[in-house]
Design a protein around this motif. Structure first.
Motif, short mmCIF file in Angstrom:
data_model
loop_
_atom_site.label_atom_id
_atom_site.label_comp_id
_atom_site.label_asym_id
_atom_site.label_seq_id
_atom_site.Cartn_x
_atom_site.Cartn_y
_atom_site.Cartn_z
N ILE A 297 1.12 9.85 -13.96
CA ILE A 297 0.95 10.48 -12.65
C ILE A 297 0.45 9.47 -11.62
CG2 ILE A 297 -0.39 12.20 -11.36
CD1 ILE A 297 -0.37 13.91 -13.97
N TYR A 298 -0.60 8.75 -11.97
CA TYR A 298 -1.16 7.78 -11.01
C TYR A 298 -0.25 6.57 -10.83
CZ TYR A 298 -5.56 10.05 -10.07
OH TYR A 298 -6.52 10.93 -9.61
N GLY A 299 0.45 6.18 -11.90
CA GLY A 299 1.35 5.04 -11.78
C GLY A 299 2.53 5.32 -10.87
N VAL A 300 3.02 6.56 -10.90
CA VAL A 300 4.19 6.93 -10.09
C VAL A 300 3.78 7.30 -8.66
CG1 VAL A 300 6.01 8.68 -9.81
CG2 VAL A 300 5.59 7.66 -12.06
N ARG A 301 2.66 7.99 -8.50
CA ARG A 301 2.31 8.59 -7.21
C ARG A 301 1.34 7.77 -6.36
NH1 ARG A 301 4.14 13.77 -6.83
NH2 ARG A 301 2.80 14.06 -5.00
N THR A 302 0.69 6.76 -6.95
CA THR A 302 -0.26 5.96 -6.18
C THR A 302 0.40 4.65 -5.78
OG1 THR A 302 -2.07 6.92 -7.45
CG2 THR A 302 -2.57 4.96 -6.16
N LYS A 303 0.56 4.43 -4.48
CA LYS A 303 1.36 3.31 -3.95
C LYS A 303 0.80 1.96 -4.41
CE LYS A 303 3.37 1.51 0.34
NZ LYS A 303 3.07 0.10 0.04
N GLN A 304 -0.52 1.78 -4.32
CA GLN A 304 -1.10 0.48 -4.67
C GLN A 304 -0.83 0.12 -6.13
OE1 GLN A 304 -2.61 3.00 -3.04
NE2 GLN A 304 -4.40 2.29 -1.88
N ILE A 305 -0.97 1.10 -7.02
CA ILE A 305 -0.74 0.84 -8.45
C ILE A 305 0.74 0.62 -8.71
CG2 ILE A 305 -0.85 1.86 -10.76
CD1 ILE A 305 -3.40 3.30 -9.86
N ARG A 306 1.58 1.45 -8.10
CA ARG A 306 3.03 1.32 -8.28
C ARG A 306 3.51 -0.05 -7.80
NH1 ARG A 306 4.33 5.53 -5.57
NH2 ARG A 306 4.99 4.51 -3.64
N ASP A 307 3.05 -0.47 -6.61
CA ASP A 307 3.47 -1.77 -6.06
C ASP A 307 2.99 -2.92 -6.93
OD1 ASP A 307 4.63 -0.37 -4.03
OD2 ASP A 307 3.11 -0.85 -2.51
N ARG A 308 1.75 -2.83 -7.43
CA ARG A 308 1.21 -3.91 -8.26
C ARG A 308 1.97 -4.03 -9.57
NH1 ARG A 308 0.09 -8.20 -9.38
NH2 ARG A 308 -1.94 -9.14 -9.82
N LEU A 309 2.32 -2.89 -10.18
CA LEU A 309 3.10 -2.92 -11.41
C LEU A 309 4.48 -3.52 -11.18
CD1 LEU A 309 2.22 0.55 -13.00
CD2 LEU A 309 1.67 -1.69 -13.95
N LEU A 310 5.12 -3.14 -10.05
CA LEU A 310 6.43 -3.69 -9.73
C LEU A 310 6.36 -5.20 -9.52
CD1 LEU A 310 7.85 -0.94 -7.31
CD2 LEU A 310 8.67 -1.51 -9.61
N GLU A 311 5.28 -5.67 -8.88
CA GLU A 311 5.10 -7.11 -8.67
C GLU A 311 5.01 -7.84 -10.01
OE1 GLU A 311 1.73 -7.98 -6.25
OE2 GLU A 311 2.43 -6.75 -4.58
N ILE A 312 4.24 -7.27 -10.93
CA ILE A 312 4.06 -7.91 -12.24
C ILE A 312 5.38 -7.97 -13.00
CG2 ILE A 312 2.98 -7.64 -14.51
CD1 ILE A 312 0.53 -6.48 -13.05
N PHE A 313 6.10 -6.84 -13.04
CA PHE A 313 7.36 -6.81 -13.77
C PHE A 313 8.43 -7.68 -13.11
CE2 PHE A 313 5.76 -2.65 -15.48
CZ PHE A 313 5.71 -3.08 -16.81
N THR A 314 8.44 -7.72 -11.77
CA THR A 314 9.40 -8.57 -11.05
C THR A 314 9.12 -10.03 -11.31
OG1 THR A 314 9.57 -6.89 -9.31
CG2 THR A 314 10.42 -9.08 -8.79
N PHE A 315 7.82 -10.39 -11.33
CA PHE A 315 7.43 -11.78 -11.58
C PHE A 315 7.82 -12.22 -12.98
CE2 PHE A 315 4.15 -14.76 -13.18
CZ PHE A 315 4.41 -15.84 -12.34
N ARG A 316 7.57 -11.34 -13.95
CA ARG A 316 7.90 -11.71 -15.34
C ARG A 316 9.42 -11.79 -15.53
NH1 ARG A 316 3.65 -8.56 -19.36
NH2 ARG A 316 1.81 -9.71 -18.70
#
Length: 320
Positions: A297-316
């Motif tokens: 819920i928080y990973g999908v709906r919270t912008k800061q967490i969602r953006d940070r996860l996308l940054e990590i996965f994009t970087f890797r």
């Protein structure tokens, strides 16, 4: 005398209990590992990822996310106190649990449930201040105060839950060693004791009503203040944005309290109408569903967490 469900014979305090899992299902309950196994895996990975993100990202070390980290840590503890033993019983069949380990599990399950309810109340208060007093929020809600609140919630949970195992430990004789449950639930153990269990029953009922009732009233009051503040905003866009900051928390509250309330009502008032296997299944879902859903819920709906996860996965991904 408390009537046991198994026989009229009595035993001295056992060195172990036998957990049977979900009665009536027999070998078929092994299929439930396909439900509870992925739920536990989600809880481990999701909450572990949230805790790691908050720890390594300084932009997430704000009161709101520190409360979310406290929720994730509580969820990890709650899921781990239940799931390994549950999966072992479902997959391998009835298993022995030492008497002392049973009381320890009883304590942690109830204490962590109380902590989770308290953290949800703290998060509701945090959102009420953020929406209702945005200019004063940095002064009123600080990282230090969040730390004190979490510590107070943990100490409160310990103080109010310690009597559960202590009230059971005073009994010297039991009517059976077999617990028809998947974990050492307080009332499931109390059903086996020989003696007057009135204090256990009353304390369990009073604690459930007091902890959940007070927290639910506090959450309801906080959202009343939030609704009042949102309705006073001048534009529809501002109202939607303000309410959007609370949407994740509302979903988490529903995921925790709705299954919990249903499980509680079936146990207290539906003993003769709701089959025991259904009640036990509901109680396990109540304890494992929120830890699995909350990080999603928080990973999908919270912008800061969602953006940070996308940054990590994009970087890797770019590294490969």
């Amino acid at each position: 005398m408390a009537e046991g469900p198994h026989s009229n014979s009595t035993f001295p305090r056992p060195t172990f209990f036998m957990l049977t899992g979900i009665p009536g299902l027999g070998p078929a309950q092994a299929w439930l590992t396909l439900v509870f196994g992925p739920m536990y895996l989600l809880a481990l990975l999701g909450n572990g990822a949230l805790l790691t993100l908050v720890q390594i990202d300084s932009t997430l070390q704000q009161p709101m996310f520190l409360l979310l980290a406290a929720l994730a840590a509580t969820d990890l503890g709650l899921a781990t106190s239940i799931a390994p033993g549950l999966l072992a019983v479902l997959w391998l069949g009835p298993r022995r649990v030492p008497y002392s380990a049973c009381l320890v599990q009883m304590f942690f399950v109830h204490a962590l449930t109380a902590v989770e309810s308290g953290v949800l109340l703290a998060m509701a208060c945090d959102r009420a201040v953020a929406v209702g007093r945005p200019l004063h929020y940095p002064l009123l809600v600080t990282k230090a105060r969040v730390g004190y609140v979490v510590l107070a919630l943990a100490l409160k949970a310990v103080a109010i839950v310690v009597p559960f195992p202590l009230l059971v430990a005073k009994f010297e004789h039991f009517q059976a060693k077999t617990i028809d449950h998947a974990y050492c639930a307080h009332m499931a153990v109390v059903e086996l004791v020989v003696g007057n269990t009135r204090a256990n029953n009353l304390y369990g009922l009073a604690l459930s009503l007091a902890v959940s009732g007070i927290d639910i009233l506090g959450i309801t009051g906080s959202y009343g203040l939030i609704a009042h503040a949102v309705l006073r905003l001048p534009t529809q866009e501002a109202r939607a944005k303000a309410f959007g900051t609370c949407s994740s928390h509302i979903c988490v509250i529903l995921a925790f309290y709705v299954p919990g309330l249903f499980s509680y009502l079936t146990h207290r008032f539906g003993r003769h109408t709701v089959p025991k296997p259904v009640h036990i299944l509901l109680s396990n879902i109540y304890l494992l569903l929120p830890p699995a859903l909350n990080p999603l819920i928080y990973g999908v709906r919270t912008k800061q967490i969602r953006d940070r996860l996308l940054e990590i996965f994009t970087f890797r991904k770019s590294q490969f």
